[in-house]
Write an enzyme that holds these catalytic residues in place. Sequence first.
Site, short mmCIF file in Angstrom:
data_model
loop_
_atom_site.label_atom_id
_atom_site.label_comp_id
_atom_site.label_asym_id
_atom_site.label_seq_id
_atom_site.Cartn_x
_atom_site.Cartn_y
_atom_site.Cartn_z
N CYS A 55 0.82 -1.26 0.10
CA CYS A 55 -0.11 0.01 -0.08
C CYS A 55 0.71 1.36 -0.18
O CYS A 55 0.61 2.38 -0.90
CB CYS A 55 -1.09 0.00 1.15
SG CYS A 55 -0.33 -0.75 2.51
N HIS A 118 -1.21 7.21 4.48
CA HIS A 118 -0.33 6.31 4.23
C HIS A 118 1.12 6.60 3.92
O HIS A 118 2.10 5.80 3.50
CB HIS A 118 -0.68 5.00 3.70
CG HIS A 118 -0.31 3.61 4.46
ND1 HIS A 118 -0.53 2.40 3.84
CD2 HIS A 118 -0.20 3.54 5.62
CE1 HIS A 118 -0.31 1.40 4.77
NE2 HIS A 118 -0.06 2.01 5.66
#
Length: 499
Positions: A55, A118
């Site tokens: 991710c 993230h």
Amino acid sequence: GLQKEVHSTSPCSLLQMGWGDLGVYGEPSRETPNLDRMAAEGMLFPNFYSANPLCSPSRAALLTGRLPIRNGFYTTNGHARNAYTPQEIVGGIPDGEHLLPELLKGAGYASKIVGKWHLGHRPQFHPLKHGFDEWFGSPNCHFGPYDNRARPNIPVYRDWEMVGRYYEEFPINLRTGEANLTQVYLQEALDFMKRQQVAQRPFFLYWAIDATHAPVYASRPFLGTSRRGRYGDAVREIDDSVGKILSLLRDLRITENTFVFFTSDNGAALISAPKQGGSNGPFLCGKQTTFEGGMREPAIAWWPGRIPAGQVSHQLGSIMDLFTTSLALAGLAPPSDRVIDGLDLLPAMLRGQLTDRPIFYYRGNTLMAVTLGQYKAHFWTWTNSWEEYRQGIDFCPGQNVSGVTTHTQEEHTKLPLIFHLGRDPGERYPLSFASTEYLDALRGVTLVVQQHQKTLVPGQPQLNVCNQAVMNWAPPGCEKLGKCLTPPESIPEKCSWPH
């Protein structure tokens, strides 16, 4: 005209949804009517890739248009080691990288990220310091709950202000799978779009939701509605949300100057399937690996009146292309002082014009494979370690291919394993080393890799895990640099990701 009119709501980026999770890609339950309609009204990309099988690096690549090896989203803790940004990682997106929302400001765009960022959780990595005007979401995934002593629950932000934490103000019931987060994220997106329309301001919306990441969740109206279990419930709610976003664009009468792109950041996590993970269709393995199942993504482009409806493009596409394409739509050129890996997809989408380009598959600091045309060459094969595999951690359940899905890192740099992805999308039948076809494919691939490696300047690694036991002697400021001075061989196995 064209570029100045476009309100880019691209991309809707999902979390680890697999290539085989949508009806239009052959999922047998056919539970994604809105996404299937989006494909029927737009263009489907069956050969579209993330820039990494994990991710954080994938998202860094999306927003910079650059491979993670260039923008620093990798680790040197070990060869071909995956890494992301859990609470222990002190690195993040470097100040020197130009992110898409920051560049779109030059054309007057308002930008918002909804959901998972993230790209680092320390103050200097905040999305509002990197071009976004608004944020509702979290710096990390909805892991937890934690004890709030050794480790706090993960925070949720509205812009600069922390408004709560997962499992506290934003509850997720691990037993039932109930959480209202997708509905909250949907409302944030709809409100933002309405406000920009009233202000007559072009906008960029990055809708980065995470319901399909374990622990999978859905809101009460969707729980128990899918033939696929809880994961399917989450997919159905996401599909419904995409339908509502496209419906609002129609109501606001801005479909003809709004470009929407739907994709995922990596393949479905087979490690948590079937209850908490999705389907990668006919492809090999899943998230964390550089086989097709780890990096080939569902991808749909939608722009009524501009992109011809019902088209399939065999352009080799990458998540990094959304950076370059969005800039082109806004009438902006990509930065000229650095290598940009993203391609402008407008010729493919508007005129059906295909561009030859390689797809590089990196895992950590290592180039594992490359696809050129229909040929994919593996220079290294690896799923995960025997140690992890014996503990029940399996990235390729039910898919053992002898000599291919290896549990030790196997080098093939002298004689790569080459597959023809058209005839063999599941990477089960490597071409014979002695065949003319193999030698022809090898020549093309070798040239591309030599060119790539000759000019490659890796960014400073941001995702190294520091061994806490030896951080005491690290020079002051080590943690500020987001790098770890511990020699790789002294990193205990338990510090390696994923865990």
